[in-house]
Design a protein around this motif. Structure first.
Motif, PDB file in Angstrom:
ATOM      1  N   ASN A  98      -0.433  28.543 -26.093  1.00 27.85           N
ATOM      2  CA  ASN A  98       0.554  27.493 -26.359  1.00 27.85           C
ATOM      3  C   ASN A  98       0.024  26.409 -27.298  1.00 27.85           C
ATOM      4  OD1 ASN A  98       3.031  27.912 -24.354  1.00 27.85           O
ATOM      5  ND2 ASN A  98       1.182  28.507 -23.249  1.00 27.85           N
ATOM      6  N   LYS A  99      -1.157  26.674 -27.895  1.00 23.12           N
ATOM      7  CA  LYS A  99      -1.781  25.770 -28.876  1.00 23.12           C
ATOM      8  C   LYS A  99      -1.962  24.359 -28.315  1.00 23.12           C
ATOM      9  CE  LYS A  99       0.173  28.438 -32.708  1.00 23.12           C
ATOM     10  NZ  LYS A  99       1.018  28.426 -33.929  1.00 23.12           N
ATOM     11  N   LEU A 100      -2.539  24.294 -27.109  1.00 22.62           N
ATOM     12  CA  LEU A 100      -2.690  23.005 -26.429  1.00 22.62           C
ATOM     13  C   LEU A 100      -4.148  22.598 -26.207  1.00 22.62           C
ATOM     14  CD1 LEU A 100       0.082  23.469 -23.700  1.00 22.62           C
ATOM     15  CD2 LEU A 100       0.249  22.149 -25.823  1.00 22.62           C
ATOM     16  N   LEU A 101      -5.087  23.470 -26.533  1.00 21.40           N
ATOM     17  CA  LEU A 101      -6.493  23.144 -26.310  1.00 21.40           C
ATOM     18  C   LEU A 101      -6.895  21.896 -27.096  1.00 21.40           C
ATOM     19  CD1 LEU A 101      -8.586  26.459 -26.238  1.00 21.40           C
ATOM     20  CD2 LEU A 101      -8.332  24.759 -24.429  1.00 21.40           C
ATOM     21  N   GLY A 102      -7.544  20.962 -26.413  1.00 15.09           N
ATOM     22  CA  GLY A 102      -8.025  19.750 -27.065  1.00 15.09           C
ATOM     23  C   GLY A 102      -6.993  18.650 -27.192  1.00 15.09           C
ATOM     24  N   LYS A 103      -5.755  18.922 -26.801  1.00 11.63           N
ATOM     25  CA  LYS A 103      -4.713  17.899 -26.900  1.00 11.63           C
ATOM     26  C   LYS A 103      -4.681  17.032 -25.634  1.00 11.63           C
ATOM     27  CE  LYS A 103      -1.772  20.283 -30.234  1.00 11.63           C
ATOM     28  NZ  LYS A 103      -0.384  20.690 -30.584  1.00 11.63           N
ATOM     29  N   LYS A 104      -3.906  15.960 -25.684  1.00  9.46           N
ATOM     30  CA  LYS A 104      -3.855  15.006 -24.571  1.00  9.46           C
ATOM     31  C   LYS A 104      -3.123  15.614 -23.372  1.00  9.46           C
ATOM     32  CE  LYS A 104      -3.610  11.103 -27.806  1.00  9.46           C
ATOM     33  NZ  LYS A 104      -2.753   9.979 -28.281  1.00  9.46           N
ATOM     34  N   ALA A 105      -3.834  15.683 -22.256  1.00  6.37           N
ATOM     35  CA  ALA A 105      -3.280  16.315 -21.057  1.00  6.37           C
ATOM     36  C   ALA A 105      -2.938  15.278 -19.991  1.00  6.37           C
ATOM     37  CB  ALA A 105      -4.273  17.325 -20.495  1.00  6.37           C
ATOM     38  N   PHE A 106      -1.826  15.507 -19.325  1.00  7.89           N
ATOM     39  CA  PHE A 106      -1.403  14.676 -18.196  1.00  7.89           C
ATOM     40  C   PHE A 106      -1.303  15.594 -16.986  1.00  7.89           C
ATOM     41  CE2 PHE A 106       2.385  12.168 -16.271  1.00  7.89           C
ATOM     42  CZ  PHE A 106       1.520  11.452 -15.442  1.00  7.89           C
ATOM     43  N   VAL A 107      -2.248  15.466 -16.058  1.00 11.08           N
ATOM     44  CA  VAL A 107      -2.292  16.328 -14.876  1.00 11.08           C
ATOM     45  C   VAL A 107      -1.576  15.628 -13.726  1.00 11.08           C
ATOM     46  CG1 VAL A 107      -3.766  17.616 -13.288  1.00 11.08           C
ATOM     47  CG2 VAL A 107      -4.519  17.235 -15.650  1.00 11.08           C
ATOM     48  N   VAL A 108      -0.619  16.320 -13.129  1.00 12.64           N
ATOM     49  CA  VAL A 108       0.190  15.730 -12.060  1.00 12.64           C
ATOM     50  C   VAL A 108       0.084  16.588 -10.804  1.00 12.64           C
ATOM     51  CG1 VAL A 108       2.489  14.973 -11.361  1.00 12.64           C
ATOM     52  CG2 VAL A 108       1.801  14.819 -13.768  1.00 12.64           C
ATOM     53  N   GLY A 109      -0.283  15.963  -9.697  1.00 12.16           N
ATOM     54  CA  GLY A 109      -0.369  16.669  -8.424  1.00 12.16           C
ATOM     55  C   GLY A 109       0.846  16.369  -7.568  1.00 12.16           C
ATOM     56  N   GLY A 121      -1.542  19.520  -4.440  1.00 11.69           N
ATOM     57  CA  GLY A 121      -1.466  18.714  -5.660  1.00 11.69           C
ATOM     58  C   GLY A 121      -2.255  17.418  -5.581  1.00 11.69           C
ATOM     59  N   PRO A 122      -1.980  16.556  -4.585  1.00 10.98           N
ATOM     60  CA  PRO A 122      -2.736  15.305  -4.467  1.00 10.98           C
ATOM     61  C   PRO A 122      -4.235  15.519  -4.302  1.00 10.98           C
ATOM     62  CG  PRO A 122      -0.738  15.205  -3.144  1.00 10.98           C
ATOM     63  CD  PRO A 122      -0.843  16.613  -3.645  1.00 10.98           C
ATOM     64  N   TYR A 123      -4.630  16.560  -3.568  1.00 12.71           N
ATOM     65  CA  TYR A 123      -6.061  16.837  -3.385  1.00 12.71           C
ATOM     66  C   TYR A 123      -6.722  17.212  -4.710  1.00 12.71           C
ATOM     67  CZ  TYR A 123      -5.720  16.908   1.766  1.00 12.71           C
ATOM     68  OH  TYR A 123      -5.549  16.581   3.083  1.00 12.71           O
ATOM     69  N   VAL A 124      -6.006  17.960  -5.547  1.00 15.59           N
ATOM     70  CA  VAL A 124      -6.558  18.338  -6.855  1.00 15.59           C
ATOM     71  C   VAL A 124      -6.797  17.098  -7.712  1.00 15.59           C
ATOM     72  CG1 VAL A 124      -6.027  19.489  -9.049  1.00 15.59           C
ATOM     73  CG2 VAL A 124      -5.633  20.683  -6.891  1.00 15.59           C
ATOM     74  N   ILE A 125      -5.852  16.172  -7.675  1.00 14.78           N
ATOM     75  CA  ILE A 125      -5.989  14.951  -8.472  1.00 14.78           C
ATOM     76  C   ILE A 125      -7.238  14.169  -8.059  1.00 14.78           C
ATOM     77  CG2 ILE A 125      -4.917  12.738  -9.067  1.00 14.78           C
ATOM     78  CD1 ILE A 125      -3.623  15.284 -10.285  1.00 14.78           C
ATOM     79  N   ASP A 126      -7.565  14.195  -6.767  1.00 19.69           N
ATOM     80  CA  ASP A 126      -8.750  13.485  -6.280  1.00 19.69           C
ATOM     81  C   ASP A 126     -10.034  13.989  -6.921  1.00 19.69           C
ATOM     82  OD1 ASP A 126      -7.202  11.937  -4.616  1.00 19.69           O
ATOM     83  OD2 ASP A 126      -7.566  13.148  -2.819  1.00 19.69           O
ATOM     84  N   ASN A 127     -10.022  15.237  -7.408  1.00 16.75           N
ATOM     85  CA  ASN A 127     -11.239  15.840  -7.963  1.00 16.75           C
ATOM     86  C   ASN A 127     -11.140  16.156  -9.453  1.00 16.75           C
ATOM     87  OD1 ASN A 127     -13.049  16.447  -5.442  1.00 16.75           O
ATOM     88  ND2 ASN A 127     -11.005  17.110  -4.834  1.00 16.75           N
ATOM     89  N   THR A 128     -10.099  15.645 -10.095  1.00 20.84           N
ATOM     90  CA  THR A 128      -9.918  15.880 -11.529  1.00 20.84           C
ATOM     91  C   THR A 128     -10.617  14.787 -12.336  1.00 20.84           C
ATOM     92  OG1 THR A 128      -7.778  16.969 -11.172  1.00 20.84           O
ATOM     93  CG2 THR A 128      -8.219  16.116 -13.380  1.00 20.84           C
ATOM     94  N   ILE A 129     -11.354  15.195 -13.356  1.00 22.96           N
ATOM     95  CA  ILE A 129     -12.064  14.237 -14.206  1.00 22.96           C
ATOM     96  C   ILE A 129     -11.094  13.670 -15.243  1.00 22.96           C
ATOM     97  CG2 ILE A 129     -13.911  13.947 -15.904  1.00 22.96           C
ATOM     98  CD1 ILE A 129     -15.432  16.168 -14.461  1.00 22.96           C
ATOM     99  N   VAL A 130     -10.842  12.368 -15.161  1.00 24.61           N
ATOM    100  CA  VAL A 130      -9.927  11.703 -16.094  1.00 24.61           C
ATOM    101  C   VAL A 130     -10.726  10.946 -17.154  1.00 24.61           C
ATOM    102  CG1 VAL A 130      -8.044  11.533 -14.447  1.00 24.61           C
ATOM    103  CG2 VAL A 130      -9.733   9.713 -14.546  1.00 24.61           C
ATOM    104  N   VAL A 147      -7.718  13.170 -20.878  1.00 22.01           N
ATOM    105  CA  VAL A 147      -7.028  13.619 -19.667  1.00 22.01           C
ATOM    106  C   VAL A 147      -6.679  12.426 -18.785  1.00 22.01           C
ATOM    107  CG1 VAL A 147      -7.193  14.993 -17.550  1.00 22.01           C
ATOM    108  CG2 VAL A 147      -8.195  15.856 -19.679  1.00 22.01           C
ATOM    109  N   SER A 148      -5.440  12.360 -18.369  1.00 15.27           N
ATOM    110  CA  SER A 148      -5.010  11.371 -17.377  1.00 15.27           C
ATOM    111  C   SER A 148      -4.389  12.123 -16.211  1.00 15.27           C
ATOM    112  CB  SER A 148      -4.002  10.389 -17.986  1.00 15.27           C
ATOM    113  OG  SER A 148      -2.953  11.088 -18.631  1.00 15.27           O
ATOM    114  N   ALA A 149      -4.296  11.482 -15.068  1.00 15.69           N
ATOM    115  CA  ALA A 149      -3.805  12.189 -13.883  1.00 15.69           C
ATOM    116  C   ALA A 149      -3.151  11.224 -12.910  1.00 15.69           C
ATOM    117  CB  ALA A 149      -4.955  12.926 -13.195  1.00 15.69           C
TER     118      ALA A 149
END
Length: 350
Positions: A98-109, A121-130, A147-149
């Motif tokens: 999807n040509k998304l590598l290196g682009k700005k990501a918003f991770v939502v749990g 979902g919420p547990y994943v956010i606790d361990n995601t590097i922002v 990366v934001s979350a």
């Protein structure tokens, strides 16, 4: 069973494309491509759903990856490492396609952190590097993505539709794409906490348990949406019919295999390989009468027809759910970190 039952397809209460594949695989659906391969000894199933298949199975057009954990011990450290690397590899493939590598990501749990089966979902956010705060200050190191979350909670506690939160926030922070992590439902007891699905089609929160919220996808927020999910619940209809099918296979072994442990029914737990046990229709009828004469599809329809009006088609989760949700959420978070921040692990997935 009423006269309509035999002509009505059962409610396939599942979010998994692989469940749909197993259900429809012998019906010759066109443009439903499926292939299987392995990454770090972890089975991966890739499904590509086209327009016609989408109309038949009720899934959006796009690509679905299934990471199969059914035969694995997800509490073993080496297995966990391989699963993390395999999942990270699949995520990278999905992002590259999807040509998304290196682009700005918003991770939502998504989910309710106070309800364990819904807390993936919420547990994943606790361990995601922002890292968005570092990017804003121009201090983001090479090899790390922006990366934001966040975990927006559920409508029952916030009063806000999840779609509204995600669409507004993703625009506000200038995210290029969204990654959503959520708990799913399945119509197979063997897949509970044993399957990870990744898709580029977005998600309809709650659809697998009949609690539909507004779809979150490119079509609705005008940004690519990658959805990652693990089935943590199954309904009583599925448990009932799957159990009956397993009992029939078990009893079939007793009839046709003199050395089978099924010949000695005891209170001690016995695990038999039921894969190659295929009871005939006569065997099914011998043990279950008219019910045994029904196809599995008709059995599901009948059981649901009986349970649902009584309010007994409950959603059920395993007793080990606390430990499994915690372990699986860490696996997903670590895989996300590997895929989004290649500099962090210096080729960990290679």
């Amino acid at each position: 069973m009423n006269e309509k039952t035999k002509n009505v397809s059962p409610l396939i209460r599942t979010d998994l494309a692989y469940d749909d594949y197993e259900f429809y695989q012998n019906q010759g659906i066109s443009d439903f491509e499926n292939s299987k391969y392995q990454v770090f000894d972890i089975p991966i199933f890739k499904s590509i759903v086209g327009k016609k298949a989408s109309e038949t199975i009720g899934k959006k057009e796009g690509t679905y990856y299934t990471v199969d954990l059914t035969e694995l011990n997800i509490h073993d450290s080496k297995t966990i490492e391989n699963v993390e690397k395999a999942l990270a590899s699949v995520l990278k493939d999905c992002l590259e396609e999807n040509k998304l590598l290196g682009k700005k990501a918003f991770v939502v749990g998504l989910g309710n952190e106070n309800v364990t089966p819904d807390a993936i979902g919420p547990y994943v956010i606790d361990n995601t590097i922002v890292t968005r705060h570092l990017a804003i200050n121009n201090t983001l190191s090479e090899g790390f993505s922006n990366v934001s979350a966040m975990s927006p909670g559920v409508m029952g506690t916030t009063g806000i539709e999840t779609y509204d939160v995600i669409s507004t926030m993703s625009d506000k922070i200038g995210a290029d794409f969204v990654i959503i992590v959520d708990a799913l439902a399945t119509n197979s007891i063997k897949r509970i906490n044993k399957t990870i699905q990744i898709t580029d089609t977005g998600i309809k929160p709650g659809s697998g348990v009949g609690n539909k919220r507004k779809e979150i996808s490119y079509d609705t927020i005008n940004k690519p949406v990658i959805a990652i999910g693990i089935p943590t619940v199954v309904d009583a209809t599925t448990i009932t019919v799957d159990t009956i099918q397993m009992v029939l296979k078990y009893l079939n072994l007793a009839m046709n295999n003199g050395t089978s442990k099924a010949n000695n029914i005891t209170m001690e737990p016995v695990k038999e390989d039921l894969t190659n046990s295929h009871p005939s229709n006569d065997t099914n009828v011998a043990f279950f009468g008219n019910f045994g004469n029904l196809s599995e599809t008709e059995q599901r329809t009948l059981v649901e027809e009986v349970l649902t009006p009584q309010g007994y088609n409950l959603m059920v989760t395993p007793k080990e759910i606390d430990m499994e949700v915690e372990d699986l959420s860490k696996i997903i978070a670590n895989s996300l970190n590997i895929a989004l921040h290649p500099g962090l692990f210096n080729g960990y997935t290679s």
